[in-house]
Enzyme design. Structure first.
Site, mmCIF file in Angstrom:
data_model
loop_
_atom_site.group_PDB
_atom_site.id
_atom_site.type_symbol
_atom_site.label_atom_id
_atom_site.label_comp_id
_atom_site.label_asym_id
_atom_site.label_seq_id
_atom_site.Cartn_x
_atom_site.Cartn_y
_atom_site.Cartn_z
ATOM 1 C CD GLU A 175 92.553 89.658 23.314
ATOM 2 O OE1 GLU A 175 93.245 88.647 23.080
ATOM 3 O OE2 GLU A 175 91.317 89.620 23.373
ATOM 4 C CB CYS A 200 99.758 87.320 19.589
ATOM 5 S SG CYS A 200 98.265 87.703 18.664
#
Ligand code: NDP
Length: 503
Positions: free
Chosen positions: A247, A281
């Site tokens: 991720e 993010c």
């Protein structure tokens, strides 16, 4: 928090320690051991024993214990939010939002694990018609989780909750910038689930501790962080063929189409870009607005951004940058944007760790501010001919984590969302997909691979197991040296009847 107070069961013999400090004041939040490869391996060994007990509890046993854990987080939400506020720097209210999302994911993962992963019968097909066929998803044993500091509860728990629900034990290495939050999460586990305390453990330290976890023989390594570190993690895991989940960072774009609700798009863009000081993010870093709406959109955004104030008090919109080095990255991107012909519409200052909310216009696509992850409270807005050009520019980036589309046309918005090169897209909002536990979370390209959350997130921490059981024997067994010579011809005739008519 002192070494003695940690009580994470690690029994560390580490010689070195490190401090975590509050971004707002520099005050020491806690002192933690730098755990070495031997410490990490010992934690993984304990986890392996716990994993067997945890798996033996079955779906129902795990579900009740995961419920006890989420109950503990829900009851102690203010205590945890205060720690997140001190160690990460984000406002208390944002920390509560983060914890609430986490609790929701824990509930979903616990409630759905059996349905998604439990044994199910599948059709055996023609050749195995006399067999029963079963599929189930079994735990991997011990899952290693390495997490970042920006959402120190929500982000690692996206892996931890789903790995636990799938029947694994977890060893978690939090970022060196938020170890106190990681230790708190493990201590809360021990308090809430005293019969399997080692199913969730924390190891603290710097990058080397994370590297040791990669080499400790875990069944999978779930990494959340930057792409450069992700490459190092993959290389270390390759030594033992340990599978990885990546991720990684993003450079998410918002497309504002001709028919968008401009005020709503501006409001969402400002939140998506500036909340958590832009250290998200899936934060919005670029906006592509069509000619028809560009001027109105820029006016709406700049007015809202002028009303934002960073700070450390309860009324501040966002806090200081968690890491001092990140402020340098933001400064470099701002300088590059201006040097390459961009214009600062609002903000543009970086004082210590505090970055003013900043809107940049007319920044060339080649600039670092448009190409690379900035991870600060900044937003570029670019005028485009139409939504197709917006999509082309959106998809030209190496990252592909998430994004947003604003349009009043449902069909048009859904079409743009589908064609956006990203793992997740919100239509007429930002970041919403992350709050829907049933939806998978993850990216493409430089943003990584694999999925947390939802059914895919549960399966990510399992291995598929296939079982057949012969129910009746047939007079002719095709997979036996005793089969008659004519059996293959008979099979070919059956195949011709069943499949041969398809052209
Ligand atoms: P880093 O890549 O710097 O660090 C991530 C984690 O990896 C930290 O725990 C770090 O430990 C550890 N680490 C560092 N070196 C090694 C190594 N050699 N081997 C194993 N582990 C190591 O990322 P940040 O913490 O700065 O987080 C920000 C990044 O995370 C951004 O790019 C952001 O976009 C991304 N992110 C992605 C998310 C997603 O879901 N896709 C969600 C949230 C963030 P230490 O801190 O001790 O050095």
């Amino acid at each position: 928090m002192s070494l003695a107070e940690q009580g994470d069961g690690a029994g560390s013999r580490a010689a070195g320690t490190f401090e975590s400090t509050a971004p707002a004041s520099g005050a020491v939040v806690g002192v933690f051991p730098v755990q070495d490869a031997e410490d990490v391996r010992a934690a993984v060994d304990r986890a392996r024993v716990a994993a067997a007990a945890w798996a033996d509890l079955g779906f129902d046993g795990r579900r009740t214990r995961l419920a006890a854990y989420r109950g503990c987080l829900a009851r102690r939400v203010h205590e945890l939010a205060d720690l997140v506020h001190r160690e990460n720097g984000k406002p208390h209210a944002d920390a509560i939002l983060e914890i609430t999302l986490t609790v929701d994911h824990l509930a979903w993962a616990g409630a759905h694990a059996r349905k998604v992963l439990g044994p199910r019968r599948v059709r055996p097909g023609l050749l195995a018609a006399n067999h029963a066929a079963w599929l189930e998803y079994q735990p991997l044993g011990v899952v290693g989780v390495i997490g970042p500091w920006n959402y120190p509860v929500f982000t690692p728990m996206g892996s931890i909750a789903y790995a636990l629900a799938a029947g694994n034990a977890v060893v978690f290495k939090p970022s060196e910038h938020t170890p106190a939050v990681g230790v708190w999460l493990a201590e809360a586990w021990r308090a809430a689930v005293p019969d399997v305390p080692d199913a969730l453990q924390v190891v603290t330290g710097l990058g080397d501790t994370g590297a040791a976890l990669c080499r400790a023989g875990v069944g999978k390594l779930a990494f959340t962080g930057s792409a450069p570190t992700g490459r190092r993690v993959m290389a270390a895991c390759a030594e033992t063929l340990t599978p990885v989940l990546m991720e990684l960072g993003g450079k998410d774009a918002m497309i504002v189409d001709d028919d968008a609700d401009v005020a709503a798009a501006a409001d969402a863009a400002v939140w998506g870009a500036m909340s958590n000081a832009g250290q998200t993010c899936i934060g919005i870093e670029r906006v592509y607005a069509t000619e028809r709406v560009y001027d109105a959109f820029v006016a709406e955004v700049t007015e809202r951004v002028r009303g934002l104030r960073p700070g450390t008090d309860d009324d501040a919109a966002y806090g200081p940058m968690t890491m001092a080095a990140q402020a340098d990255v933001v400064r470099r991107h701002l300088d590059d944007a201006v040097a390459s012909g961009g214009r600062i519409a609002v903000g543009g200052t970086v004082e210590g760790r505090v970055v003013a909310p900043t809107v940049l216009l007319e920044v060339p696509e080649t600039s670092a501010a448009v190409r690379e992850e900035t991870f600060g409270p900044t937003l570029t807005i670019t005028r485009v001919r139409d939504a197709e050009e917006a999509l082309e520019r959106t998809n030209a980036n190496a990252h592909g984590l998430a994004g947003a589309v604003f349009s009043r046309s449902r069909a048009r918005a859904m079409d743009l969302a589908r064609r956006m090169r990203s793992g997740m897209t919100s239509v007429n909002s930002v970041l919403t997909f992350a709050s829907v536990p049933a939806l998978p979370f993850g990216g493409v390209g430089e943003s990584g691979f694999g999925r947390i959350h939802g059914e895919d997130g549960l399966r990510e921490f399992t291995r598929a197991k296939a079982i057949t059981r012969q129910r009746v024997t047939l007079p002719v067994d095709l997979m036996s040296f005793t089969r008659p010579a004519a059996a293959a011809d008979a099979l070919a005739r059956v195949m011709g009847l069943v499949h041969g008519r398809h052209r």
